[in-house]
Design a protein around this motif. Structure first.
Motif, PDB file in Angstrom:
ATOM      1  N   GLN A 148       0.836  -1.194   0.000  1.00 48.07           N
ATOM      2  CA  GLN A 148       0.000   0.000   0.000  1.00 48.07           C
ATOM      3  C   GLN A 148       0.874   1.248   0.000  1.00 48.07           C
ATOM      4  O   GLN A 148       1.828   1.340   0.769  1.00 48.07           O
ATOM      5  CB  GLN A 148      -0.892  -0.028   1.242  1.00 48.07           C
ATOM      6  CG  GLN A 148      -1.986   0.988   1.235  1.00 48.07           C
ATOM      7  CD  GLN A 148      -2.913   0.793   2.426  1.00 48.07           C
ATOM      8  OE1 GLN A 148      -2.475   0.428   3.507  1.00 48.07           O
ATOM      9  NE2 GLN A 148      -4.182   1.046   2.230  1.00 48.07           N
ATOM     10  N   HIS A 149       0.525   2.190  -0.871  1.00 45.49           N
ATOM     11  CA  HIS A 149       1.193   3.488  -0.893  1.00 45.49           C
ATOM     12  C   HIS A 149       0.197   4.533  -0.394  1.00 45.49           C
ATOM     13  O   HIS A 149      -0.910   4.642  -0.916  1.00 45.49           O
ATOM     14  CB  HIS A 149       1.648   3.851  -2.315  1.00 45.49           C
ATOM     15  CG  HIS A 149       2.841   3.078  -2.751  1.00 45.49           C
ATOM     16  ND1 HIS A 149       4.127   3.480  -2.465  1.00 45.49           N
ATOM     17  CD2 HIS A 149       2.951   1.926  -3.446  1.00 45.49           C
ATOM     18  CE1 HIS A 149       4.973   2.601  -2.975  1.00 45.49           C
ATOM     19  NE2 HIS A 149       4.290   1.641  -3.569  1.00 45.49           N
ATOM     20  N   ILE A 150       0.597   5.268   0.612  1.00 45.78           N
ATOM     21  CA  ILE A 150      -0.253   6.309   1.194  1.00 45.78           C
ATOM     22  C   ILE A 150       0.506   7.632   1.108  1.00 45.78           C
ATOM     23  O   ILE A 150       1.608   7.753   1.655  1.00 45.78           O
ATOM     24  CB  ILE A 150      -0.586   6.016   2.683  1.00 45.78           C
ATOM     25  CG1 ILE A 150      -1.210   4.625   2.849  1.00 45.78           C
ATOM     26  CG2 ILE A 150      -1.478   7.112   3.254  1.00 45.78           C
ATOM     27  CD1 ILE A 150      -2.593   4.481   2.300  1.00 45.78           C
ATOM     28  N   LEU A 151      -0.090   8.613   0.447  1.00 47.13           N
ATOM     29  CA  LEU A 151       0.515   9.942   0.363  1.00 47.13           C
ATOM     30  C   LEU A 151       0.058  10.739   1.577  1.00 47.13           C
ATOM     31  O   LEU A 151      -1.141  10.964   1.767  1.00 47.13           O
ATOM     32  CB  LEU A 151       0.099  10.636  -0.938  1.00 47.13           C
ATOM     33  CG  LEU A 151       0.781  11.974  -1.224  1.00 47.13           C
ATOM     34  CD1 LEU A 151       2.290  11.776  -1.421  1.00 47.13           C
ATOM     35  CD2 LEU A 151       0.170  12.622  -2.455  1.00 47.13           C
ATOM     36  N   GLN A 152       1.031  11.136   2.403  1.00 43.92           N
ATOM     37  CA  GLN A 152       0.731  11.879   3.624  1.00 43.92           C
ATOM     38  C   GLN A 152       1.590  13.126   3.687  1.00 43.92           C
ATOM     39  O   GLN A 152       2.764  13.089   3.339  1.00 43.92           O
ATOM     40  CB  GLN A 152       1.019  11.032   4.857  1.00 43.92           C
ATOM     41  CG  GLN A 152       0.204   9.773   4.942  1.00 43.92           C
ATOM     42  CD  GLN A 152       0.495   9.015   6.219  1.00 43.92           C
ATOM     43  OE1 GLN A 152       0.144   9.473   7.302  1.00 43.92           O
ATOM     44  NE2 GLN A 152       1.127   7.867   6.089  1.00 43.92           N
ATOM     45  N   ASP A 153       0.997  14.200   4.156  1.00 46.75           N
ATOM     46  CA  ASP A 153       1.721  15.450   4.381  1.00 46.75           C
ATOM     47  C   ASP A 153       0.836  16.329   5.246  1.00 46.75           C
ATOM     48  O   ASP A 153      -0.396  16.272   5.139  1.00 46.75           O
ATOM     49  CB  ASP A 153       2.031  16.145   3.046  1.00 46.75           C
ATOM     50  CG  ASP A 153       2.918  17.361   3.238  1.00 46.75           C
ATOM     51  OD1 ASP A 153       4.150  17.180   3.319  1.00 46.75           O
ATOM     52  OD2 ASP A 153       2.383  18.480   3.318  1.00 46.75           O
ATOM     53  N   LYS A 154       1.467  17.147   6.075  1.00 48.01           N
ATOM     54  CA  LYS A 154       0.689  18.008   6.974  1.00 48.01           C
ATOM     55  C   LYS A 154      -0.172  19.013   6.212  1.00 48.01           C
ATOM     56  O   LYS A 154      -1.153  19.522   6.730  1.00 48.01           O
ATOM     57  CB  LYS A 154       1.617  18.727   7.953  1.00 48.01           C
ATOM     58  CG  LYS A 154       2.592  19.672   7.291  1.00 48.01           C
ATOM     59  CD  LYS A 154       3.528  20.291   8.288  1.00 48.01           C
ATOM     60  CE  LYS A 154       4.535  21.186   7.572  1.00 48.01           C
ATOM     61  NZ  LYS A 154       5.512  21.729   8.479  1.00 48.01           N
ATOM     62  N   LEU A 211      -1.912  18.260   3.549  1.00 48.49           N
ATOM     63  CA  LEU A 211      -3.075  17.544   3.016  1.00 48.49           C
ATOM     64  C   LEU A 211      -4.079  17.322   4.139  1.00 48.49           C
ATOM     65  O   LEU A 211      -3.688  17.077   5.286  1.00 48.49           O
ATOM     66  CB  LEU A 211      -2.644  16.197   2.432  1.00 48.49           C
ATOM     67  CG  LEU A 211      -1.819  16.247   1.149  1.00 48.49           C
ATOM     68  CD1 LEU A 211      -1.273  14.867   0.809  1.00 48.49           C
ATOM     69  CD2 LEU A 211      -2.654  16.791  -0.001  1.00 48.49           C
ATOM     70  N   PRO A 212      -5.378  17.358   3.833  1.00 48.65           N
ATOM     71  CA  PRO A 212      -6.393  17.204   4.889  1.00 48.65           C
ATOM     72  C   PRO A 212      -6.431  15.811   5.509  1.00 48.65           C
ATOM     73  O   PRO A 212      -6.919  15.640   6.626  1.00 48.65           O
ATOM     74  CB  PRO A 212      -7.715  17.511   4.169  1.00 48.65           C
ATOM     75  CG  PRO A 212      -7.445  17.301   2.717  1.00 48.65           C
ATOM     76  CD  PRO A 212      -5.983  17.604   2.518  1.00 48.65           C
ATOM     77  N   ARG A 213      -5.918  14.812   4.792  1.00 45.71           N
ATOM     78  CA  ARG A 213      -5.918  13.431   5.280  1.00 45.71           C
ATOM     79  C   ARG A 213      -4.922  12.639   4.439  1.00 45.71           C
ATOM     80  O   ARG A 213      -4.481  13.100   3.401  1.00 45.71           O
ATOM     81  CB  ARG A 213      -7.310  12.812   5.185  1.00 45.71           C
ATOM     82  CG  ARG A 213      -7.819  12.720   3.744  1.00 45.71           C
ATOM     83  CD  ARG A 213      -9.183  12.038   3.664  1.00 45.71           C
ATOM     84  NE  ARG A 213      -9.706  12.043   2.320  1.00 45.71           N
ATOM     85  CZ  ARG A 213      -9.344  11.202   1.349  1.00 45.71           C
ATOM     86  NH1 ARG A 213      -8.438  10.278   1.579  1.00 45.71           N
ATOM     87  NH2 ARG A 213      -9.893  11.278   0.152  1.00 45.71           N
ATOM     88  N   PRO A 214      -4.593  11.417   4.847  1.00 46.38           N
ATOM     89  CA  PRO A 214      -3.763  10.554   3.998  1.00 46.38           C
ATOM     90  C   PRO A 214      -4.556  10.105   2.771  1.00 46.38           C
ATOM     91  O   PRO A 214      -5.767   9.872   2.851  1.00 46.38           O
ATOM     92  CB  PRO A 214      -3.448   9.354   4.895  1.00 46.38           C
ATOM     93  CG  PRO A 214      -3.746   9.809   6.291  1.00 46.38           C
ATOM     94  CD  PRO A 214      -4.826  10.849   6.174  1.00 46.38           C
ATOM     95  N   PHE A 215      -3.874   9.970   1.644  1.00 42.75           N
ATOM     96  CA  PHE A 215      -4.508   9.546   0.403  1.00 42.75           C
ATOM     97  C   PHE A 215      -3.866   8.254  -0.106  1.00 42.75           C
ATOM     98  O   PHE A 215      -2.673   8.232  -0.388  1.00 42.75           O
ATOM     99  CB  PHE A 215      -4.386  10.631  -0.670  1.00 42.75           C
ATOM    100  CG  PHE A 215      -5.291  11.792  -0.427  1.00 42.75           C
ATOM    101  CD1 PHE A 215      -6.552  11.841  -1.009  1.00 42.75           C
ATOM    102  CD2 PHE A 215      -4.895  12.837   0.400  1.00 42.75           C
ATOM    103  CE1 PHE A 215      -7.404  12.909  -0.766  1.00 42.75           C
ATOM    104  CE2 PHE A 215      -5.734  13.910   0.644  1.00 42.75           C
ATOM    105  CZ  PHE A 215      -6.995  13.943   0.062  1.00 42.75           C
ATOM    106  N   PRO A 216      -4.670   7.181  -0.247  1.00 38.55           N
ATOM    107  CA  PRO A 216      -4.125   5.943  -0.819  1.00 38.55           C
ATOM    108  C   PRO A 216      -3.861   6.146  -2.311  1.00 38.55           C
ATOM    109  O   PRO A 216      -4.664   6.751  -3.017  1.00 38.55           O
ATOM    110  CB  PRO A 216      -5.234   4.920  -0.591  1.00 38.55           C
ATOM    111  CG  PRO A 216      -6.472   5.711  -0.370  1.00 38.55           C
ATOM    112  CD  PRO A 216      -6.057   7.048   0.150  1.00 38.55           C
TER     113      PRO A 216
END
Length: 135
Positions: free
Chosen positions: A73-79, A81-86
């Motif tokens: 699974q790849h999850i794009l996360q950054d402060k 962004l409103p939430r993590p995005f798969p």
């Protein structure tokens, strides 16, 4: 050095429109360079593309593609962004049109054109798909 196609993956699920395009491209570069994401040296990120929410990531080494595809699974996360995005990561194939690729990705996510609410597909496309699915 291997050709671009063997060193490139297609990324679907990019949160288009939430941040500036350049910033999203930078976040994708960082994500796919990280060892915890099975990444490696990124040569180029192509974003935005003609397909909404889709990017192309080209690596320096073709071996990275295999590693990236093996990650569950790849999850794009950054402060910012409103939430993590798969993210959905698939191999790049220059022989497949972008519309077929998009349809394939939607199918993987459980989307079926014939069951879509407010279906905007042209009648001929829906009929052709139904005809192909019948014996």
């Amino acid at each position: 050095q291997a050709g671009r196609g063997t060193r490139t993956v297609v990324i679907a699920g990019v949160p288009a429109g939430l941040l500036q395009d350049e910033l999203l491209a930078d976040l994708l570069t960082i994500h796919f360079q990280m060892s915890r994401n099975n990444g490696g040296d990124v040569q180029r990120v192509t974003y935005p593309t003609q397909d909404w929410g889709t990017a192309y990531v080209t690596f320096e080494d073709a071996g990275v593609v295999e590693r990236v595809l093996k990650k569950d699974q790849h999850i794009l996360q950054d402060k910012r962004l409103p939430r993590p995005f798969p993210l959905t990561v698939t191999p790049y194939c220059h022989n497949v049109s972008s519309s077929l690729l998009s349809l394939s990705l939607l199918s993987l996510e459980g989307w079926v054109p014939s069951r879509a609410k407010n279906n905007l597909w042209p009648r001929s496309v829906s009929e052709a798909m139904r005809a192909r699915s019948q014996p």
